[in-house]
Design an enzyme around this catalytic site. Sequence first.
Site, short mmCIF file in Angstrom:
data_model
loop_
_atom_site.label_atom_id
_atom_site.label_comp_id
_atom_site.label_asym_id
_atom_site.label_seq_id
_atom_site.Cartn_x
_atom_site.Cartn_y
_atom_site.Cartn_z
N ASP A 62 15.11 3.66 -6.24
CA ASP A 62 14.29 3.92 -5.04
C ASP A 62 15.50 4.74 -4.53
O ASP A 62 16.77 4.13 -4.81
CB ASP A 62 13.67 2.86 -4.68
CG ASP A 62 12.10 3.02 -3.93
OD1 ASP A 62 12.32 3.85 -3.21
OD2 ASP A 62 11.62 2.00 -4.23
N TRP A 97 11.83 10.87 -2.49
CA TRP A 97 10.70 10.60 -1.43
C TRP A 97 11.22 12.47 -1.10
O TRP A 97 10.57 12.66 -0.15
CB TRP A 97 10.19 9.89 0.06
CG TRP A 97 10.57 8.32 -0.46
CD1 TRP A 97 10.20 7.95 -1.58
CD2 TRP A 97 11.36 7.62 -0.38
NE1 TRP A 97 10.60 6.12 -1.52
CE2 TRP A 97 11.59 6.68 -0.48
CE3 TRP A 97 12.85 7.72 0.93
CZ2 TRP A 97 12.80 5.73 -0.02
CZ3 TRP A 97 13.46 7.21 1.73
CH2 TRP A 97 13.36 5.63 0.27
N GLY A 98 11.50 13.39 -2.40
CA GLY A 98 12.43 14.81 -1.40
C GLY A 98 13.42 14.78 -0.58
O GLY A 98 14.30 16.01 -0.05
N ASP A 129 5.12 8.05 0.25
CA ASP A 129 4.65 7.42 -0.32
C ASP A 129 3.61 8.04 -0.29
O ASP A 129 2.51 7.93 0.78
CB ASP A 129 4.52 6.13 -0.24
CG ASP A 129 5.83 5.02 -0.69
OD1 ASP A 129 7.19 6.49 -1.58
OD2 ASP A 129 5.87 3.39 -0.64
C1 GLA Z 1 8.84 3.33 -2.02
C2 GLA Z 1 8.33 3.99 -3.28
C3 GLA Z 1 7.05 3.39 -3.98
C4 GLA Z 1 7.92 1.69 -3.97
C5 GLA Z 1 8.29 1.25 -2.91
C6 GLA Z 1 8.11 -0.34 -3.38
O1 GLA Z 1 8.53 3.49 -1.05
O2 GLA Z 1 8.11 5.30 -2.83
O3 GLA Z 1 6.62 3.93 -5.23
O4 GLA Z 1 8.24 2.18 -5.58
O5 GLA Z 1 9.46 1.92 -3.00
O6 GLA Z 1 8.85 -1.22 -2.36
#
Ligand code: GLA
Length: 544
Positions: A189, A223-224, A244
């Site tokens: 992450d 996330w990009g 997400d």
């Molecule tokens: C981020 C990731 C999610 C998940 C959460 C856990 O938001 O994108 O997929 O793993 O963290 O906190």
Amino acid sequence: MHQSHRQSAFTKTHPQGQSHFPGKWLPGSLPQSCLLFTLSALVAGIGIQARELDAKPHDISDGLALTPPMGWYPWNQFGQEPQNEQLIKEVAHAVVNSGLRDAGYLFVGPDEGICFERGTNGLLTSVLSRYPDGLRGLGDYIHRLGLKYALYTDAGTRTCSKAMPGTKGHEFEDMQVFAEWRCDYVKIDWCNTEGMDVRNAYTLLHQAQLAAGRPIVHSLCSWGEGSPWNWAPAVGHLWRTAGDICGPGRANWESANHIAFFNQKLYSSAGPGHWNDPDMMIAGMSGLTEARNRAFFSLWCMMASPLIAGNDVRTMTPATIAILTNLEAIAVNQDPLGIQGHVVRDTDGLSLWADKKLYDGSQAVMIYNQQAAPTQVQIAWTDLGLDESTKIYVRNLWTHETVGPLAKGIGLTVPAGEAVMLRVSRKNAFPIPPIISANTYLLSFQSSGTAAQELTDSLTVKTAGTDAIRQWQVQKNLPGWLSVKVIRSGERQTFVNTVSTVGLKKGSYHAVVRADNTEPRTGKPMSAIYYDVDLDIPVDVASK
Ligand code: GLA
């Protein structure tokens, strides 16, 4: 903009306005004037043009993720708090018992779920109050079920909720510990990374993974951020392209659509060993209809997206199981060519997804109707790069019906909100490529005395595909105490492992066995199989 009674040369509302099961056929020859999707639109409809990556895909000789990874992760359904060893074990059993494992869903494990902390020696250690067997114990349990072990961490100082330590400053030790826990897949992450450079951070983690010496699928999760599709193929196997998809337990249809339409534009970055990841799936979560589950799964299959289930697989309905294990759809996702399909035409919420050639010379096509009414559409073979005189068979991958041979094109009705996924071929045959699963990924041996022994145990792999797999080749450099022979029988192959304890000293021995195969039609490498062999020698064993 989603008009229900709009009538034009290009789209026609179904006259009765009634709902049909996806893809009711209206076969027949088409007048050229009423073709919905034209070749010129095909070219004009592409948002992001194919371009050179500024980083070459990493060395894929590791044989990992040559098709999009499949598995299950807890976050979409559960979030952090209820995750513990019991939950993950129950899910792992459900993945096996529901047939998901045999349909290719292999990677299972905790997401951010308070499973490790950093000890005073700086090394990660399991949180035994939640994971009493420890994270190595959980990995062994998962491997014995014939599944692969997935774990989660963060590139920054702490994970997103700050409940767990991140890897920053400990990259090499942490990847070593993950390897010792026998992890096969790690999602990394991007929380709490202030001041860090995303590309440098994930590159360092890639180096740390290589140094740890265990083959691990590397799943980047920024996330990009930092446009990973431009550089992550050099350092990872998959990378999140967006935020997400939903909050825990709250499937969000609009968000899923938004992400899909963004993700599809990145098609030129995807290929064997390196995939765009539009996030874990929401199919099967509460609040979604069967039609939406089918549409969602169709989108993810067309985009060659990782198929990481995010629903509670312990309580799935038969309909959800049927969707998630639809091998004809999975065949599109797991196709060995690894081409990501994308939108070639989008008119008022009616989109044509194509450019997804498959290994047998056929191609996958999807029509997604986001309009409020059923819509009659016509697809011309010229829309798909085929000559209009070509005789084509068309397979509906949800109704499992074939029509044809048809010249020129096909007409069909797409119900409101649904997606019709088709496979078009010159032949009336729609083979499914190898989809491999094994009955275990861990073999454990123990010698029972001081006399030399020969111990044997085996692991069987099978394919859910329709093409016979070639014989697997086991790597040559096994340790002296281990030999592996592959026995082929129909769609199964058995890896017979023989251990000789002659002259071994007291101690624990470990080997990772790698086996390779090639996909039968294209001759391309198939994702390698890796499994662990443990040998325990309680006392010194005599030489012969
Ligand atoms: C981020 C990731 C999610 C998940 C959460 C856990 O938001 O994108 O997929 O793993 O963290 O906190």
